[in-house]
Design a protein around this motif. Structure first.
Motif, PDB file in Angstrom:
ATOM      1  N   ALA A 102       0.824  -1.208   0.000  1.00  0.00           N
ATOM      2  CA  ALA A 102       0.000   0.000   0.000  1.00  0.00           C
ATOM      3  C   ALA A 102       0.860   1.260   0.000  1.00  0.00           C
ATOM      4  CB  ALA A 102      -0.942  -0.003   1.202  1.00  0.00           C
ATOM      5  N   TYR A 103       1.922   1.240   0.803  1.00  0.00           N
ATOM      6  CA  TYR A 103       2.814   2.402   0.853  1.00  0.00           C
ATOM      7  C   TYR A 103       3.512   2.594  -0.486  1.00  0.00           C
ATOM      8  CZ  TYR A 103       6.501   5.576   2.398  1.00  0.00           C
ATOM      9  OH  TYR A 103       7.333   6.662   2.526  1.00  0.00           O
ATOM     10  N   ALA A 104       3.997   1.502  -1.060  1.00  0.00           N
ATOM     11  CA  ALA A 104       4.695   1.581  -2.341  1.00  0.00           C
ATOM     12  C   ALA A 104       3.768   2.113  -3.437  1.00  0.00           C
ATOM     13  CB  ALA A 104       5.233   0.202  -2.724  1.00  0.00           C
ATOM     14  N   VAL A 105       2.551   1.570  -3.477  1.00  0.00           N
ATOM     15  CA  VAL A 105       1.584   2.005  -4.489  1.00  0.00           C
ATOM     16  C   VAL A 105       1.262   3.486  -4.320  1.00  0.00           C
ATOM     17  CG1 VAL A 105      -0.825   1.774  -5.219  1.00  0.00           C
ATOM     18  CG2 VAL A 105       0.578  -0.261  -4.881  1.00  0.00           C
ATOM     19  N   ASN A 106       1.124   3.931  -3.069  1.00  0.00           N
ATOM     20  CA  ASN A 106       0.786   5.323  -2.826  1.00  0.00           C
ATOM     21  C   ASN A 106       1.896   6.267  -3.297  1.00  0.00           C
ATOM     22  OD1 ASN A 106      -1.118   7.299  -1.560  1.00  0.00           O
ATOM     23  ND2 ASN A 106       0.655   7.717  -0.286  1.00  0.00           N
ATOM     24  N   GLU A 107       3.146   5.834  -3.182  1.00  0.00           N
ATOM     25  CA  GLU A 107       4.259   6.660  -3.652  1.00  0.00           C
ATOM     26  C   GLU A 107       4.130   6.944  -5.149  1.00  0.00           C
ATOM     27  OE1 GLU A 107       7.369   7.886  -1.834  1.00  0.00           O
ATOM     28  OE2 GLU A 107       5.600   7.865  -0.557  1.00  0.00           O
ATOM     29  N   LEU A 108       3.859   5.900  -5.931  1.00  0.00           N
ATOM     30  CA  LEU A 108       3.730   6.097  -7.375  1.00  0.00           C
ATOM     31  C   LEU A 108       2.417   6.788  -7.719  1.00  0.00           C
ATOM     32  CD1 LEU A 108       5.234   5.566 -10.015  1.00  0.00           C
ATOM     33  CD2 LEU A 108       3.863   3.503 -10.290  1.00  0.00           C
ATOM     34  N   TYR A 109       1.367   6.471  -6.973  1.00  0.00           N
ATOM     35  CA  TYR A 109       0.051   7.088  -7.190  1.00  0.00           C
ATOM     36  C   TYR A 109       0.119   8.597  -7.011  1.00  0.00           C
ATOM     37  CZ  TYR A 109      -4.761   8.414  -5.885  1.00  0.00           C
ATOM     38  OH  TYR A 109      -5.976   9.040  -5.776  1.00  0.00           O
ATOM     39  N   GLN A 110       0.780   9.063  -5.946  1.00  0.00           N
ATOM     40  CA  GLN A 110       0.914  10.503  -5.710  1.00  0.00           C
ATOM     41  C   GLN A 110       1.739  11.162  -6.814  1.00  0.00           C
ATOM     42  OE1 GLN A 110      -0.761  12.152  -3.559  1.00  0.00           O
ATOM     43  NE2 GLN A 110      -1.570  10.453  -2.353  1.00  0.00           N
ATOM     44  N   LYS A 111       2.791  10.471  -7.256  1.00  0.00           N
ATOM     45  CA  LYS A 111       3.621  11.018  -8.336  1.00  0.00           C
ATOM     46  C   LYS A 111       2.823  11.101  -9.630  1.00  0.00           C
ATOM     47  CE  LYS A 111       7.505  12.666  -9.804  1.00  0.00           C
ATOM     48  NZ  LYS A 111       8.039  13.938  -9.255  1.00  0.00           N
ATOM     49  N   LEU A 112       1.998  10.102  -9.886  1.00  0.00           N
ATOM     50  CA  LEU A 112       1.184  10.099 -11.093  1.00  0.00           C
ATOM     51  C   LEU A 112       0.157  11.229 -11.051  1.00  0.00           C
ATOM     52  CD1 LEU A 112       0.281   8.861 -13.747  1.00  0.00           C
ATOM     53  CD2 LEU A 112      -1.049   7.168 -12.448  1.00  0.00           C
ATOM     54  N   LYS A 113      -0.466  11.447  -9.890  1.00  0.00           N
ATOM     55  CA  LYS A 113      -1.419  12.551  -9.758  1.00  0.00           C
ATOM     56  C   LYS A 113      -0.726  13.889  -9.981  1.00  0.00           C
ATOM     57  CE  LYS A 113      -3.443  12.131  -5.792  1.00  0.00           C
ATOM     58  NZ  LYS A 113      -4.411  12.547  -4.772  1.00  0.00           N
ATOM     59  N   GLU A 114       0.466  14.014  -9.413  1.00  0.00           N
ATOM     60  CA  GLU A 114       1.234  15.253  -9.568  1.00  0.00           C
ATOM     61  C   GLU A 114       1.545  15.503 -11.047  1.00  0.00           C
ATOM     62  OE1 GLU A 114       5.819  16.518  -8.715  1.00  0.00           O
ATOM     63  OE2 GLU A 114       4.750  15.505  -7.091  1.00  0.00           O
ATOM     64  N   GLU A 115       1.898  14.436 -11.766  1.00  0.00           N
ATOM     65  CA  GLU A 115       2.237  14.584 -13.181  1.00  0.00           C
ATOM     66  C   GLU A 115       0.997  14.910 -14.016  1.00  0.00           C
ATOM     67  OE1 GLU A 115       4.758  14.745 -16.518  1.00  0.00           O
ATOM     68  OE2 GLU A 115       5.097  14.855 -14.352  1.00  0.00           O
ATOM     69  N   ILE A 116      -0.144  14.318 -13.674  1.00  0.00           N
ATOM     70  CA  ILE A 116      -1.380  14.625 -14.392  1.00  0.00           C
ATOM     71  C   ILE A 116      -1.738  16.091 -14.207  1.00  0.00           C
ATOM     72  CG2 ILE A 116      -3.856  14.173 -14.519  1.00  0.00           C
ATOM     73  CD1 ILE A 116      -3.259  11.281 -13.736  1.00  0.00           C
ATOM     74  N   SER A 117      -1.626  16.589 -12.981  1.00  0.00           N
ATOM     75  CA  SER A 117      -1.906  18.002 -12.715  1.00  0.00           C
ATOM     76  C   SER A 117      -0.984  18.898 -13.537  1.00  0.00           C
ATOM     77  CB  SER A 117      -1.738  18.311 -11.220  1.00  0.00           C
ATOM     78  OG  SER A 117      -2.744  17.691 -10.459  1.00  0.00           O
ATOM     79  N   ARG A 118       0.305  18.519 -13.606  1.00  0.00           N
ATOM     80  CA  ARG A 118       1.254  19.317 -14.376  1.00  0.00           C
ATOM     81  C   ARG A 118       0.898  19.311 -15.859  1.00  0.00           C
ATOM     82  NH1 ARG A 118       5.768  19.316 -17.335  1.00  0.00           N
ATOM     83  NH2 ARG A 118       5.750  17.058 -17.610  1.00  0.00           N
TER      84      ARG A 118
END
Length: 271
Positions: A102-118
């Motif tokens: 769950a922690y590992a997935v959340n790390e990439l999930y947050q990065k993916l959200k950040e990239e989508i926003s950008r």
């Protein structure tokens, strides 16, 4: 987001209900939403549900140990979950390597959200700078003098807006007079070495005017003499406000007509 335990002062995540070091209750615990992916398979489904471009376009490889340059990814190997970033030169930076899926997935999930926003901000910026093109000469010929005057005013306003957008201070880390600063949109923050935290700051005109001379990096690395700004409440609140801007509601599907430019990603930093 990382925080510290009030009892043992060790680091823990706001997704930890209890401190993993001393077992104390975490007052900053945030219960995960059922919509947030907890497994690699759930993250794959989230990716599909939001109609994102192919992984070769976004450069996010979920469930794959992709080894070519310029890539983010997560995969499982022998019960361990590895979150990684392949830099432009082909070297790999490991963000997480452990048993907590769950922690590992959340790390990439947050990065993916950040990239989508950008990417969405980039598309909105391009749309604002490049309105639908029509024959400028033909339009002017068909306008009377009053309309031409109004058109010219709008034209000059757009030119000024474009110039201001070009000279806008980029978000990221800056070092000025042996102090660390972070710029986020229209706000500045200064790192307090004594308390090891970030605080809002008013900076000198020299830093604002010649910011490019003091720029360090758009993302955090071990070379920066301060803590990771993305782990502060200031950044978290900003990210939530960005996500609230229709990015993550039911209408947040990726627009197939939008361009995804992974070339604008900082591929030289560790994350």
């Amino acid at each position: 987001m990382k925080t510290t335990c009030e009892f043992c002062n060790e680091y823990l995540s706001d997704t930890d209900e209890n401190c993993p070091h001393c077992g104390a209750k975490n007052p900053n615990y945030k219960r995960a939403s059922h919509e947030i992916p907890q497994t690699i398979e759930e993250l794959k489904q989230w990716y599909k549900d939001h109609h994102l471009p192919p992984e070769e376009v976004t450069r996010f490889f979920v469930g794959k140990n992709y080894k070519k340059p310029k890539a983010f990814g997560i995969y499982e190997e022998n019960g361990r979950f590895i979150v990684y970033k392949n830099k432009a030169d082909g070297s790999r930076a490991i963000r997480y390597d452990g048993a907590d899926e769950a922690y590992a997935v959340n790390e990439l999930y947050q990065k993916l959200k950040e990239e989508i926003s950008r990417q969405k901000r980039s598309n909105r910026s391009v749309a604002q700078k490049n309105p639908k093109k029509e024959g400028l000469v033909n339009r002017l010929l068909n306008l009377d003098l009053q309309n031409v005057f109004g058109f010219l005013i709008v034209f000059f306003i757009l030119i000024i807006s474009f110039i201001l957008s070009v000279i806008r201070v980029p978000n990221g880390y800056y070092q000025y007079q042996n102090k660390q600063y972070y710029h986020l949109d229209d706000s500045w923050y200064e790192y307090d070495e004594y308390y090891s935290n970030w605080e809002p700051a008013r900076v000198e005109k020299e830093l604002q005017k010649n910011h490019e001379d003091y720029f360090e990096s758009s993302s955090y690395s071990s070379d920066i003499e301060a803590s990771d700004f993305s782990e502060t409440t200031y950044y978290e609140n900003w990210l939530e406000s960005e996500n609230d801007d229709s990015d993550w509601d039911s209408d947040s599907d990726w627009d197939s007509g939008s361009d995804w430019d992974s070339g604008g990603t900082d591929w030289d930093s560790d994350w």
